[in-house]
Scaffold this motif. Structure first.
Motif, PDB file in Angstrom:
ATOM      1  N   GLU A 170       0.810  -1.208   0.191  1.00  0.00           N
ATOM      2  CA  GLU A 170       0.011   0.134   0.025  1.00  0.00           C
ATOM      3  C   GLU A 170       0.839   1.124  -0.034  1.00  0.00           C
ATOM      4  OE1 GLU A 170      -3.561  -0.366   2.772  1.00  0.00           O
ATOM      5  OE2 GLU A 170      -1.970  -1.539   3.377  1.00  0.00           O
ATOM      6  N   SER A 171       0.196   2.461  -0.267  1.00  0.00           N
ATOM      7  CA  SER A 171       0.970   3.740  -0.051  1.00  0.00           C
ATOM      8  C   SER A 171       1.538   3.792   1.148  1.00  0.00           C
ATOM      9  CB  SER A 171      -0.039   4.977  -0.333  1.00  0.00           C
ATOM     10  OG  SER A 171      -0.569   4.598  -1.541  1.00  0.00           O
ATOM     11  N   SER A 212     -10.185  -3.920   5.227  1.00  0.00           N
ATOM     12  CA  SER A 212     -10.484  -2.671   5.621  1.00  0.00           C
ATOM     13  C   SER A 212      -9.888  -1.491   6.286  1.00  0.00           C
ATOM     14  CB  SER A 212     -12.083  -2.755   6.179  1.00  0.00           C
ATOM     15  OG  SER A 212     -11.914  -3.478   7.205  1.00  0.00           O
ATOM     16  N   GLY A 213     -10.041  -0.303   6.237  1.00  0.00           N
ATOM     17  CA  GLY A 213      -9.476   0.553   7.174  1.00  0.00           C
ATOM     18  C   GLY A 213      -8.116   0.890   6.657  1.00  0.00           C
ATOM     19  N   ASP A 214      -7.446   1.972   7.370  1.00  0.00           N
ATOM     20  CA  ASP A 214      -6.222   2.417   6.756  1.00  0.00           C
ATOM     21  C   ASP A 214      -5.166   1.794   7.550  1.00  0.00           C
ATOM     22  OD1 ASP A 214      -6.999   4.032   4.944  1.00  0.00           O
ATOM     23  OD2 ASP A 214      -7.752   5.578   6.609  1.00  0.00           O
ATOM     24  N   ASN A 233      -0.755   4.314  12.059  1.00  0.00           N
ATOM     25  CA  ASN A 233       0.218   5.089  11.904  1.00  0.00           C
ATOM     26  C   ASN A 233       1.601   4.701  12.165  1.00  0.00           C
ATOM     27  OD1 ASN A 233       1.620   7.407  12.242  1.00  0.00           O
ATOM     28  ND2 ASN A 233       0.462   8.474  13.614  1.00  0.00           N
ATOM     29  N   ARG A 244      -5.525  -5.289  11.496  1.00  0.00           N
ATOM     30  CA  ARG A 244      -6.471  -5.649  10.407  1.00  0.00           C
ATOM     31  C   ARG A 244      -6.577  -6.913   9.950  1.00  0.00           C
ATOM     32  NH1 ARG A 244      -3.781  -1.778   6.070  1.00  0.00           N
ATOM     33  NH2 ARG A 244      -5.748  -1.288   4.947  1.00  0.00           N
TER      34      ARG A 244
END
Lengths: 289, 338
Positions: free
Chosen positions: B54-55, B277-279, B282, B295
């Motif tokens: 992912e980014s 789902s979700g980001d 941090n 996740r």
């Protein structure tokens, strides 16, 4: 493959494009011609001026413009105003351009090194520069010229010191912007050292904006120099300088107001021409890629 | 090849990069982002290693660390058995062997230089004479499909995205490197141009005997290009496997979710639920244990407790998940071998 190289289609370079765009801007072009005219006038002053700017005569003091033989009148010592204004261009333009050029070299060097290095070097250099920034420029110029003592060289040094901080700031901010671009990374990745990267990849992208900013300071420098002369901190009489002439003629303000305004008019024309020319150059360089 | 085939071209061990985000008055970092946190992999001669994630998972940081454009906080990179930056392999020499192609084709070319000057810059840094560098530039432009007579004297803003990326590839090849790091090199191109550039990259790889580190977020493109794929999550390696094994038999839940997110051409393979789902959490304050456990559908207490090691679960198939480790205590782990 020499014959093939000759066939390569070459696009006009950046500065060629800027020059063409500049030529199409009538206001900027007119301003540039005025600036050119003023510079020529300054260079050839001894040949253009109809009379000796130092030769006064108490019999013909403060003649109004239009007097026979003195198209712009005479000053408080009876010297020909026209000749003094023409000669005055030499010192006024000199005091406008030279301090800015000196400050351009020093300030750009400081700003580019600070911007490219980043980190501690940047902090150290720019905080030092900020100390000078804290004072209003007029006050700083007066204080420096006062501390160094009157005279043209000291005025020059004072003005140079005044212009280094703003030029360094601009140089630092544009360099910081260029430094983080990928093509600088790519140049690093090809193994080039910092000096070579600055010369080949940074300078070409930052000198334009820095130069335009410095040009806009020429008018400021001229006016500050005139101010210093006016206060007796710059050029010493009997040198013909527009600022100094304003000072010495002010006693005649109520008897010959038109005469007193003439040096101011010259300062006004010069600074507005420089500013319009700079504006034109700035918009000519603002090429949307 | 001079080196024996057993020595990988590039060996990356324990690569770590921490970026300070907050400093106290004395300039000491009080808070750091661990952008890359212990990455190991090999790149073999002639292979394409895909890197996906992912980014913000540390792909681009890894690319810049490989090039030594940023200094790693820890870890070593060895090229052909020699440690990069040591006396045996100075940085400048290493940089000739490894070149980078960036995602942003416009920002990666100096707008004040012509195409020819941009490409010839690298060889001239390494002491090639100007005329020779220009000749090489013209040959390379020809090779990447740009007529040198039409393009050598142009500036970057006069070129299209695809043309610019070809120039970037030519620039990278001008130093005659052994490895190209392609950091999202085709991501900004539209699909038809992307396909052309990918095919060009395949041809160039054959012709010049290159090895690629192919970084992308596009799983389909990676599948097309890569022989092996490295999946990254929050600065760590989640899985490293041969491409087909990874796409058909993924062992890490994160990879499974990624592969599951691919659009299928088969109408019988519809998926309703979002695979993940979700980001991502941090990275300043990453979760303890397995970084994916916040996740992960299979998360158990053990996942938050211990960091899963990267273990070989099948032939050439490395996974960092407690579920594959019989010793982990995860309920879905295979039974301990007797």
């Amino acid at each position: 493959m020499p014959e093939r190289v000759n066939e390569i289609i070459r696009s006009p370079g950046f500065w060629v494009t800027v020059w063409r765009r500049f030529l199409r801007d009538p206001v900027a072009l007119a301003a540039a011609l005025v600036v050119l005219g003023l510079i020529l006038m300054a260079v050839f002053a001894p040949w253009i001026a109809p009379q000796d700017p130092f030769q006064g005569m108490s019999l013909r003091r403060l003649k109004p413009p239009g007097t026979e033989g003195y198209p712009l009148g005479t000053d408080e010592l009876g010297r020909d105003m026209l000749s003094r204004l023409i000669h005055g261009a030499r010192i006024s333009l000199f005091m406008g351009i030279v301090p800015v050029l000196c400050a351009l070299f020093i300030g750009a060097a400081i700003g580019i090194v600070a911007g490219y290095s980043g980190g501690w070097t940047n902090t150290l250099l720019m905080r030092t520069v900020d100390v000078f920034f804290a004072f209003p420029s007029v006050l700083l110029a007066v204080a420096l010229a006062g501390a160094l003592g009157p005279g043209m060289t000291n005025g020059l040094i004072a003005l140079t010191l005044v212009f280094i901080p703003p030029i360094a700031r601009v140089a630092e901010s544009v360099t910081t912007g260029v430094r983080s671009r990928d093509f600088v990374e790519a140049a690093k990745a090809s193994g080039a050292g910092a000096l070579l990267i600055i010369r080949k990849h940074v300078l070409g992208n930052v000198l334009g904006p820095i130069f335009v900013y410095a040009m806009s300071l020429v008018a400021v420098s001229m006016i500050l120099a005139a101010g210093l002369s006016f206060l007796g901190l710059g050029v010493k009489p009997p040198q013909p300088d527009w600022g100094l002439m304003l000072n010495t003629l002010r006693t005649a303000m109520y008897t010959q107001p038109l005469l007193c305004a003439l040096p101011g008019v010259m300062i006004f024309i010069t600074s507005i021409s420089f500013n319009l020319m700079t504006d034109g150059l700035r918009s000519a360089m603002d090429i949307k890629a | 090849m001079r080196e024996s085939d057993n020595v990988p071209l590039l060996e990356v061990r324990g690569l770590v990069k921490h970026f300070p985000v907050k400093r106290n008055l004395l300039g000491r970092a009080t808070s750091v982002v661990s952008a890359v946190d212990g990455v190991d992999f090999d790149l073999r001669q002639g292979e394409t290693l895909g890197v996906v994630g992912e980014s913000g998972c540390g792909k681009s940081t890894t690319a810049r660390l490989l090039m030594h454009l940023i200094e790693p906080s820890a870890g070593t990179i060895r090229f052909g058995g020699k440690t990069v930056g040591s006396a045996a392999l100075p940085l400048k020499e290493f940089r000739r062997q490894v070149q980078l192609v960036f995602q942003d084709s416009y920002a990666s070319l100096n707008p004040r230089l012509t195409v020819e000057e941009s490409i010839a810059f690298g060889p001239m840094v390494h002491g090639t004479a100007r005329t020779q560098a220009q000749a090489r530039t013209h040959a390379l432009l020809e090779r990447v499909g740009l007529d040198p007579r039409r393009f050598a004297g142009r500036f970057t803003h006069e070129l299209s995205g695809g043309q610019r990326q070809r120039v970037n590839i030519a620039r990278a090849l001008a130093l005659q490197p052994r490895i190209l790091v392609l950091d999202e090199a085709v991501s900004a191109l539209d699909k038809s141009v992307e396909a052309q550039v990918l095919n060009l990259l395949l041809d160039l790889k054959q012709e010049f005997g290159l090895s690629y580190v192919f970084i992308s977020h596009d799983l389909e493109v990676v599948r097309f290009m890569a022989a092996r794929v490295l999946v990254m999550y929050l600065g760590r390696v989640a899985e490293l496997a041969p491409t087909e094994a990874l796409y058909t038999d993924s062992r890490h839940p994160y990879t499974t979710a990624l592969v599951g997110s691919l659009l299928s051409m088969n109408p019988d393979r519809r998926t309703e639920a979002a695979p993940i789902s979700g980001d991502p959490p941090n990275p300043i304050d990453p979760p303890p244990g397995c970084r994916f456990h916040t996740r992960c559908p299979h998360a158990e207490p053990v996942c938050a407790a211990g960091v899963p090691g990267l273990g070989m679960r099948a032939q050439e198939h490395w996974v960092a998940c407690h579920m594959g480790d019989p010793m982990s205590g995860h309920s879905k782990a295979p039974a301990r071998a007797a």
